[in-house]
Scaffold this motif. Structure first.
Motif, PDB file in Angstrom:
ATOM      1  N   LEU A 185      44.129  43.093  36.118  1.00  0.00           N
ATOM      2  CA  LEU A 185      43.355  41.859  35.650  1.00  0.00           C
ATOM      3  C   LEU A 185      44.450  41.115  34.716  1.00  0.00           C
ATOM      4  CD1 LEU A 185      40.184  43.568  34.062  1.00  0.00           C
ATOM      5  CD2 LEU A 185      40.399  42.027  36.140  1.00  0.00           C
ATOM      6  N   ARG A 186      45.479  41.656  34.095  1.00  0.00           N
ATOM      7  CA  ARG A 186      46.513  40.972  33.279  1.00  0.00           C
ATOM      8  C   ARG A 186      47.369  40.254  34.372  1.00  0.00           C
ATOM      9  NH1 ARG A 186      43.342  41.639  30.183  1.00  0.00           N
ATOM     10  NH2 ARG A 186      43.279  42.903  28.414  1.00  0.00           N
ATOM     11  N   LYS A 187      47.697  40.796  35.661  1.00  0.00           N
ATOM     12  CA  LYS A 187      48.370  40.037  36.578  1.00  0.00           C
ATOM     13  C   LYS A 187      47.676  39.122  37.095  1.00  0.00           C
ATOM     14  CE  LYS A 187      50.343  40.418  41.351  1.00  0.00           C
ATOM     15  NZ  LYS A 187      51.439  39.366  40.913  1.00  0.00           N
ATOM     16  N   LEU A 188      46.490  39.040  37.447  1.00  0.00           N
ATOM     17  CA  LEU A 188      45.710  37.919  37.757  1.00  0.00           C
ATOM     18  C   LEU A 188      45.461  36.786  36.820  1.00  0.00           C
ATOM     19  CD1 LEU A 188      42.897  39.532  39.845  1.00  0.00           C
ATOM     20  CD2 LEU A 188      44.987  38.329  40.528  1.00  0.00           C
ATOM     21  N   GLU A 189      45.606  37.110  35.491  1.00  0.00           N
ATOM     22  CA  GLU A 189      45.500  36.365  34.326  1.00  0.00           C
ATOM     23  C   GLU A 189      46.937  35.670  34.194  1.00  0.00           C
ATOM     24  OE1 GLU A 189      42.566  37.538  30.883  1.00  0.00           O
ATOM     25  OE2 GLU A 189      44.033  38.831  31.163  1.00  0.00           O
ATOM     26  N   ALA A 190      47.936  36.404  34.435  1.00  0.00           N
ATOM     27  CA  ALA A 190      49.340  35.848  34.393  1.00  0.00           C
ATOM     28  C   ALA A 190      49.595  34.836  35.468  1.00  0.00           C
ATOM     29  CB  ALA A 190      50.367  37.136  34.398  1.00  0.00           C
ATOM     30  N   ASP A 191      48.882  35.085  36.401  1.00  0.00           N
ATOM     31  CA  ASP A 191      49.022  34.147  37.767  1.00  0.00           C
ATOM     32  C   ASP A 191      47.968  33.036  37.563  1.00  0.00           C
ATOM     33  OD1 ASP A 191      51.154  35.721  38.904  1.00  0.00           O
ATOM     34  OD2 ASP A 191      49.887  36.700  40.155  1.00  0.00           O
ATOM     35  N   HIS A 192      47.517  33.030  36.467  1.00  0.00           N
ATOM     36  CA  HIS A 192      46.319  31.689  36.188  1.00  0.00           C
ATOM     37  C   HIS A 192      45.291  31.835  37.430  1.00  0.00           C
ATOM     38  CE1 HIS A 192      49.236  30.426  33.179  1.00  0.00           C
ATOM     39  NE2 HIS A 192      50.174  30.651  34.153  1.00  0.00           N
ATOM     40  N   LEU A 193      44.773  33.152  37.937  1.00  0.00           N
ATOM     41  CA  LEU A 193      43.800  32.991  38.637  1.00  0.00           C
ATOM     42  C   LEU A 193      42.489  33.516  38.219  1.00  0.00           C
ATOM     43  CD1 LEU A 193      45.658  34.530  42.066  1.00  0.00           C
ATOM     44  CD2 LEU A 193      45.247  32.273  41.570  1.00  0.00           C
ATOM     45  N   ILE A 194      42.692  34.121  37.003  1.00  0.00           N
ATOM     46  CA  ILE A 194      41.310  34.361  36.375  1.00  0.00           C
ATOM     47  C   ILE A 194      41.673  34.093  34.860  1.00  0.00           C
ATOM     48  CG2 ILE A 194      40.613  36.343  37.932  1.00  0.00           C
ATOM     49  CD1 ILE A 194      41.274  38.327  35.874  1.00  0.00           C
ATOM     50  N   GLU A 195      40.377  34.147  34.016  1.00  0.00           N
ATOM     51  CA  GLU A 195      40.631  33.857  32.662  1.00  0.00           C
ATOM     52  C   GLU A 195      39.348  34.529  31.941  1.00  0.00           C
ATOM     53  OE1 GLU A 195      40.268  29.865  31.928  1.00  0.00           O
ATOM     54  OE2 GLU A 195      38.417  29.553  32.962  1.00  0.00           O
ATOM     55  N   THR A 196      39.195  35.009  30.846  1.00  0.00           N
ATOM     56  CA  THR A 196      38.110  35.566  30.112  1.00  0.00           C
ATOM     57  C   THR A 196      37.554  34.587  29.324  1.00  0.00           C
ATOM     58  OG1 THR A 196      39.671  36.231  28.413  1.00  0.00           O
ATOM     59  CG2 THR A 196      39.079  37.719  30.336  1.00  0.00           C
ATOM     60  N   LYS A 197      36.107  34.727  29.047  1.00  0.00           N
ATOM     61  CA  LYS A 197      35.353  34.186  28.204  1.00  0.00           C
ATOM     62  C   LYS A 197      34.402  34.985  27.559  1.00  0.00           C
ATOM     63  CE  LYS A 197      35.515  29.595  30.686  1.00  0.00           C
ATOM     64  NZ  LYS A 197      34.698  28.693  31.357  1.00  0.00           N
ATOM     65  N   GLY A 198      34.520  35.488  26.104  1.00  0.00           N
ATOM     66  CA  GLY A 198      33.733  36.446  25.687  1.00  0.00           C
ATOM     67  C   GLY A 198      34.318  37.782  26.158  1.00  0.00           C
ATOM     68  N   ARG A 199      33.228  38.330  26.917  1.00  0.00           N
ATOM     69  CA  ARG A 199      33.545  39.674  27.580  1.00  0.00           C
ATOM     70  C   ARG A 199      33.613  39.565  28.964  1.00  0.00           C
ATOM     71  NH1 ARG A 199      30.410  44.212  23.846  1.00  0.00           N
ATOM     72  NH2 ARG A 199      31.471  43.757  21.873  1.00  0.00           N
ATOM     73  N   GLU A 200      33.422  38.485  29.432  1.00  0.00           N
ATOM     74  CA  GLU A 200      33.384  38.052  30.868  1.00  0.00           C
ATOM     75  C   GLU A 200      34.625  37.644  31.562  1.00  0.00           C
ATOM     76  OE1 GLU A 200      29.730  36.288  31.634  1.00  0.00           O
ATOM     77  OE2 GLU A 200      28.666  38.229  31.898  1.00  0.00           O
ATOM     78  N   TYR A 201      35.072  37.937  32.677  1.00  0.00           N
ATOM     79  CA  TYR A 201      36.012  37.573  33.646  1.00  0.00           C
ATOM     80  C   TYR A 201      35.526  36.445  34.509  1.00  0.00           C
ATOM     81  CZ  TYR A 201      38.928  41.325  31.779  1.00  0.00           C
ATOM     82  OH  TYR A 201      39.360  42.343  30.941  1.00  0.00           O
ATOM     83  N   PHE A 202      36.323  35.557  34.569  1.00  0.00           N
ATOM     84  CA  PHE A 202      35.977  34.221  35.617  1.00  0.00           C
ATOM     85  C   PHE A 202      37.005  33.858  36.346  1.00  0.00           C
ATOM     86  CE2 PHE A 202      33.197  33.873  31.852  1.00  0.00           C
ATOM     87  CZ  PHE A 202      32.033  33.300  32.425  1.00  0.00           C
TER      88      PHE A 202
END
Length: 271
Positions: free
Chosen positions: A55-72
């Motif tokens: 999940l951290r990798k996908l966040e670093a690649d700007h493919l996912i983000e978190t809002k509250g406790r959910e991933y988008f």
């Protein structure tokens, strides 16, 4: 720069996604909607310790983000995830019907529609076999009989088809047909000429001619799709095997194929 060169330059990022089952599953699941960590653990069958670095990798690649406790998925992530999903569906569709594709002339399907052939994954192949020597033909006539509107691309013509179409037109059903030049010439002869003459004043009937030799047969209605192709050599039309579907994505794909070909037709020529 061609696509292979792009792939080589991005191989680490691209291959990482396809090599990693959890990365692929995360993107595909988020493509269906937001997920909590507990849901992603269940989907990927992984522990938090194993999945959080992904999940951290996908966040670093700007493919996912978190809002509250959910991933988008981010906007870019939606594009990437949709592309991955489409590629898997395409491969699966090709593999599911590989014997049908291998034995038929796929070049009859325009390139833009071939790229979307994954839309046909919820289809089935019908064929004439044993005592069911008119299985495909009879199912197509049944489709015509039950339709609220009919769009067709005809590479061949038979009296059975002509009679069924005539009957539906007279019942008020909208019918639009596209034919290649060789079929148009056949329709100018008896008994087809008389049948067409009887329909000329019906505003719900349109017959169009395509200058190209269409190598596909299509019936698409509000409910179903039927598609026949030429045999592999591209010379003989195969009426004995057809792809059928009642799935909405397949029907929409058939409509796009029809409208694509309609854009290349001449309505006035046959008149």
């Amino acid at each position: 720069m061609n696509r292979f060169e792009i792939y080589k330059k991005m191989d680490d990022d691209v291959q990482a996604i396809y090599r990693s089952r959890p990365l692929t599953e995360i993107l595909l699941s988020l493509n269906e909607g937001s997920k909590k960590l507990s849901q992603l653990r269940e989907i990927t069958e992984s522990t938090s310790q194993a999945i959080i670095p992904k999940l951290r990798k996908l966040e670093a690649d700007h493919l996912i983000e978190t809002k509250g406790r959910e991933y988008f998925l981010t906007s870019a992530g939606k594009i990437v995830a949709s592309g991955i999903a489409d590629s898997f569906v395409t491969f699966w569709t090709i593999n599911k019907f590989k014997h049908f594709w291998l034995r038929h002339y796929l070049e009859g399907i325009p390139s833009p529609l071939l790229k979307e052939i994954g839309c046909l994954y919820e289809s089935g192949v019908l064929k004439d076999k044993g005592m069911k020597i008119l299985n495909v033909y009879n199912n197509q006539l049944k489709m015509i009989k039950e339709a609220d509107h009919i769009y067709g691309i005809s590479s061949v013509v038979t009296e059975g088809y002509a009679d069924s179409i005539s009957e539906r037109v007279k019942e008020g059903v909208t019918v639009e047909l596209i034919v290649p030049l060789h079929v148009a010439e056949e329709l100018k002869r008896s008994p087809y000429l008389e049948k067409i003459e009887a329909l000329k004043n019906y505003e719900n009937f349109k017959l169009m001619v395509m200058d190209e030799d269409i190598k596909v047969g299509l019936i698409v209605t509000d409910k179903r799709l039927s598609m026949n192709l030429y045999k592999k050599e591209g010379v003989e039309y195969d009426i004995s095997k057809g792809l059928f579907s009642s799935d909405s994505k397949a029907v929409e794909w058939g409509e796009r194929l029809f409208w694509y070909c309609k854009g290349k037709t001449d309505f006035t020529k046959f008149q």
